[in-house]
Design a protein around this motif. Structure first.
Motif, short mmCIF file in Angstrom:
data_model
loop_
_atom_site.label_atom_id
_atom_site.label_comp_id
_atom_site.label_asym_id
_atom_site.label_seq_id
_atom_site.Cartn_x
_atom_site.Cartn_y
_atom_site.Cartn_z
N ARG A 1 0.87 -1.27 -0.04
CA ARG A 1 -0.10 -0.13 0.05
C ARG A 1 0.84 1.15 0.03
O ARG A 1 0.38 2.30 -0.62
N ILE A 2 2.10 1.12 0.83
CA ILE A 2 2.93 2.25 0.75
C ILE A 2 3.56 2.59 -0.58
O ILE A 2 3.53 3.72 -1.06
N ARG A 3 3.86 1.50 -1.33
CA ARG A 3 4.47 1.77 -2.45
C ARG A 3 3.48 2.12 -3.62
O ARG A 3 3.81 3.07 -4.23
N ASP A 4 2.02 1.92 -3.51
CA ASP A 4 1.11 2.27 -4.19
C ASP A 4 0.99 3.80 -4.06
O ASP A 4 0.88 4.53 -5.17
N GLN A 5 0.91 4.13 -2.76
CA GLN A 5 0.78 5.47 -2.70
C GLN A 5 1.82 6.22 -3.09
O GLN A 5 1.75 7.32 -3.50
N GLU A 6 3.14 5.94 -2.83
CA GLU A 6 4.13 6.69 -3.31
C GLU A 6 4.22 6.94 -4.75
O GLU A 6 4.61 7.88 -5.32
N ARG A 7 3.69 5.77 -5.59
CA ARG A 7 3.57 6.03 -7.05
C ARG A 7 2.42 6.92 -7.49
O ARG A 7 2.51 7.85 -8.30
N LYS A 8 1.50 7.11 -6.30
CA LYS A 8 0.24 7.99 -6.61
C LYS A 8 0.76 9.62 -6.60
O LYS A 8 0.54 10.40 -7.35
N VAL A 9 1.61 9.53 -5.32
CA VAL A 9 1.94 10.94 -5.04
C VAL A 9 3.11 11.38 -6.21
O VAL A 9 2.76 12.58 -6.65
N ALA A 10 3.65 10.48 -6.83
CA ALA A 10 4.74 10.99 -7.92
C ALA A 10 3.87 11.29 -9.15
O ALA A 10 4.03 12.25 -9.90
N GLN A 11 2.59 10.65 -9.42
CA GLN A 11 1.80 10.93 -10.55
C GLN A 11 1.27 12.16 -10.43
O GLN A 11 1.08 13.11 -11.21
N ARG A 12 0.83 12.45 -8.97
CA ARG A 12 0.32 13.91 -8.78
C ARG A 12 1.28 15.06 -9.00
O ARG A 12 0.61 16.04 -9.32
N GLU A 13 2.32 14.59 -8.55
CA GLU A 13 3.50 15.70 -8.60
C GLU A 13 3.69 15.94 -10.09
O GLU A 13 3.57 17.24 -10.83
N ARG A 14 3.75 15.04 -11.16
CA ARG A 14 3.72 15.25 -12.61
C ARG A 14 2.52 15.89 -13.14
O ARG A 14 2.71 16.84 -13.96
N ASP A 15 1.25 15.61 -12.51
CA ASP A 15 0.19 16.13 -13.09
C ASP A 15 0.20 17.85 -12.71
O ASP A 15 -0.02 18.67 -13.51
N LEU A 16 0.58 18.11 -11.53
CA LEU A 16 0.74 19.44 -11.13
C LEU A 16 1.66 20.14 -11.89
O LEU A 16 1.57 21.48 -12.42
N ARG A 17 3.04 19.70 -12.15
CA ARG A 17 3.97 20.17 -13.10
C ARG A 17 3.32 20.50 -14.55
O ARG A 17 3.51 21.59 -15.03
N GLU A 18 2.53 19.49 -15.06
CA GLU A 18 2.14 19.89 -16.40
C GLU A 18 0.78 21.10 -16.35
O GLU A 18 1.04 21.81 -17.19
N ALA A 19 0.26 20.95 -15.32
CA ALA A 19 -0.88 22.18 -15.14
C ALA A 19 0.21 23.48 -15.00
O ALA A 19 -0.35 24.64 -15.52
N GLN A 20 1.27 23.47 -14.18
CA GLN A 20 1.61 24.56 -14.17
C GLN A 20 2.33 25.18 -15.31
O GLN A 20 2.69 26.25 -15.45
N GLU A 21 2.93 24.28 -16.25
CA GLU A 21 3.63 24.49 -17.29
C GLU A 21 2.53 25.22 -18.58
O GLU A 21 2.93 26.06 -19.33
#
Length: 126
Positions: free
Chosen positions: A78-98
């Motif tokens: 569950r922790i690994r899955d959530q870490e992947r989700k956080v990384a995806q959310r960070e990518r989504d935020l960077r894309e929106a900021q761009e």
């Protein structure tokens, strides 16, 4: 037909156990047994016969199949899955900021915060 109802009741019991029988952290099988036992007593006191049967089925399943090692492995997954989700959310935020879209940025920031909070909750539950 009765078997189908029993299976549905057991499935509902597993779902209803939610946080009560499945601690956020790896916990122990004894803790799961105790939580289910408390739920059984509560259901009995409320006269919820079907819930009692489902919980008793869940308890039998825990007694048969639960090991502390399995719980720890599931928690680590569950922790690994959530870490992947956080990384995806960070990518989504960077894309929106761009792209510079304020409404999307605020939405992505909130989703990232929520994912980070869940990750901290999982990590803190060990």
């Amino acid at each position: 037909m009765k078997l189908r109802l029993l299976v549905l009741a057991a499935a509902a019991a597993f779902t209803a156990l939610g946080a009560a029988a499945q601690p956020a952290g790896p916990g122990t099988c004894d803790a799961k047994r105790e939580a289910i036992g408390r739920d059984i007593e509560m259901a009995k006191s409320k006269g919820q016969k079907q819930r009692v049967r489902g919980l008793e089925t869940a308890l039998a399943e825990v007694n048969r199949n639960c090991t502390d090692a399995k719980l720890a492995a599931e928690h680590a997954r569950r922790i690994r899955d959530q870490e992947r989700k956080v990384a995806q959310r960070e990518r989504d935020l960077r894309e929106a900021q761009e792209k510079g879209r304020a409404s999307k940025i605020a939405d992505r920031e909130k989703k990232l915060r929520d994912a980070q909070e869940e990750l901290q909750h999982l990590k803190g539950a060990h």
